[in-house]
Design a protein around this motif. Structure first.
Motif, PDB file in Angstrom:
ATOM      1  N   UNK A  41       0.808  -1.220   0.000  1.00 13.65           N
ATOM      2  CA  UNK A  41       0.000   0.000   0.000  1.00 13.65           C
ATOM      3  C   UNK A  41       0.849   1.282   0.000  1.00 13.65           C
ATOM      4  N   UNK A  42       1.993   1.258   0.649  1.00 11.08           N
ATOM      5  CA  UNK A  42       2.866   2.441   0.643  1.00 11.08           C
ATOM      6  C   UNK A  42       3.429   2.698  -0.751  1.00 11.08           C
ATOM      7  N   UNK A  43       3.756   1.645  -1.459  1.00  8.99           N
ATOM      8  CA  UNK A  43       4.242   1.795  -2.820  1.00  8.99           C
ATOM      9  C   UNK A  43       3.146   2.356  -3.725  1.00  8.99           C
ATOM     10  N   UNK A  44       1.924   1.889  -3.540  1.00 10.17           N
ATOM     11  CA  UNK A  44       0.798   2.419  -4.316  1.00 10.17           C
ATOM     12  C   UNK A  44       0.569   3.900  -4.021  1.00 10.17           C
ATOM     13  N   UNK A  45       0.696   4.279  -2.759  1.00  8.91           N
ATOM     14  CA  UNK A  45       0.531   5.686  -2.375  1.00  8.91           C
ATOM     15  C   UNK A  45       1.632   6.547  -2.995  1.00  8.91           C
ATOM     16  N   UNK A  46       2.860   6.032  -2.988  1.00  9.63           N
ATOM     17  CA  UNK A  46       3.974   6.778  -3.603  1.00  9.63           C
ATOM     18  C   UNK A  46       3.758   6.932  -5.103  1.00  9.63           C
ATOM     19  N   UNK A  47       3.248   5.889  -5.746  1.00 10.96           N
ATOM     20  CA  UNK A  47       2.976   5.960  -7.181  1.00 10.96           C
ATOM     21  C   UNK A  47       1.892   6.986  -7.478  1.00 10.96           C
ATOM     22  N   UNK A  48       0.856   7.009  -6.658  1.00 12.66           N
ATOM     23  CA  UNK A  48      -0.222   7.989  -6.852  1.00 12.66           C
ATOM     24  C   UNK A  48       0.298   9.406  -6.672  1.00 12.66           C
ATOM     25  N   UNK A  49       1.155   9.618  -5.673  1.00 14.68           N
ATOM     26  CA  UNK A  49       1.727  10.947  -5.441  1.00 14.68           C
ATOM     27  C   UNK A  49       2.613  11.361  -6.615  1.00 14.68           C
ATOM     28  N   UNK A  50       3.381  10.421  -7.145  1.00 10.50           N
ATOM     29  CA  UNK A  50       4.233  10.716  -8.301  1.00 10.50           C
ATOM     30  C   UNK A  50       3.384  11.089  -9.513  1.00 10.50           C
ATOM     31  N   UNK A  51       2.301  10.357  -9.743  1.00 11.87           N
ATOM     32  CA  UNK A  51       1.411  10.679 -10.859  1.00 11.87           C
ATOM     33  C   UNK A  51       0.805  12.064 -10.697  1.00 11.87           C
ATOM     34  N   UNK A  52       0.374  12.395  -9.490  1.00 15.06           N
ATOM     35  CA  UNK A  52      -0.200  13.721  -9.252  1.00 15.06           C
ATOM     36  C   UNK A  52       0.830  14.809  -9.497  1.00 15.06           C
ATOM     37  N   UNK A  53       2.050  14.604  -8.995  1.00 14.15           N
ATOM     38  CA  UNK A  53       3.119  15.588  -9.188  1.00 14.15           C
ATOM     39  C   UNK A  53       3.420  15.760 -10.679  1.00 14.15           C
ATOM     40  N   UNK A  54       3.463  14.654 -11.403  1.00 13.78           N
ATOM     41  CA  UNK A  54       3.720  14.702 -12.841  1.00 13.78           C
ATOM     42  C   UNK A  54       2.613  15.464 -13.561  1.00 13.78           C
ATOM     43  N   UNK A  55       1.370  15.214 -13.200  1.00 12.52           N
ATOM     44  CA  UNK A  55       0.252  15.954 -13.807  1.00 12.52           C
ATOM     45  C   UNK A  55       0.376  17.448 -13.562  1.00 12.52           C
ATOM     46  N   UNK A  56       0.760  17.822 -12.340  1.00 12.97           N
ATOM     47  CA  UNK A  56       0.929  19.243 -12.023  1.00 12.97           C
ATOM     48  C   UNK A  56       2.025  19.871 -12.876  1.00 12.97           C
ATOM     49  N   UNK A  57       3.137  19.170 -13.032  1.00  9.58           N
ATOM     50  CA  UNK A  57       4.219  19.688 -13.867  1.00  9.58           C
ATOM     51  C   UNK A  57       3.794  19.819 -15.325  1.00  9.58           C
ATOM     52  N   UNK A  58       3.100  18.819 -15.834  1.00  6.83           N
ATOM     53  CA  UNK A  58       2.627  18.888 -17.217  1.00  6.83           C
ATOM     54  C   UNK A  58       1.666  20.054 -17.411  1.00  6.83           C
ATOM     55  N   UNK A  59       0.767  20.253 -16.454  1.00 12.94           N
ATOM     56  CA  UNK A  59      -0.158  21.380 -16.541  1.00 12.94           C
ATOM     57  C   UNK A  59       0.570  22.706 -16.461  1.00 12.94           C
ATOM     58  N   UNK A  60       1.549  22.803 -15.573  1.00 13.16           N
ATOM     59  CA  UNK A  60       2.291  24.056 -15.411  1.00 13.16           C
ATOM     60  C   UNK A  60       2.975  24.456 -16.692  1.00 13.16           C
ATOM     61  N   UNK A  61       3.425  23.495 -17.471  1.00 15.51           N
ATOM     62  CA  UNK A  61       4.146  23.784 -18.700  1.00 15.51           C
ATOM     63  C   UNK A  61       3.268  23.589 -19.940  1.00 15.51           C
TER      64      UNK A  61
END
Length: 61
Positions: free
Chosen positions: A35-55
């Motif tokens: 479950x911790x790995x899944x949470x880290x993956x979800x956080x990484x996906x969210x961070x990536x989406x934010x970066x893509x949106x920012x640019x």
């Protein structure tokens, strides 16, 4: 996209039916992943989406 648990189970059952497989749709949805790995993956996906949106590189939502 987010599907409520009942809808996820229904989709899983439709996939099993379509492939003429027998089994539990609920079992198909279970994971043995950490479950911790899944949470880290979800956080990484969210961070990536934010970066893509920012640019202005993200897909329209």
């Amino acid at each position: 996209a987010f599907f409520p648990p009942r809808e996820r189970e229904r989709v899983a059952q439709l996939l099993l039916d379509r492939r003429n497989l027998h089994g539990s749709a609920r079992t198909l949805l279970r994971t043995s992943a950490d479950p911790l790995l899944l949470a880290r993956a979800a956080a990484l996906e969210e961070h990536t989406d934010l970066l893509l949106d920012r640019h202005a590189l993200g897909a329209p939502r």
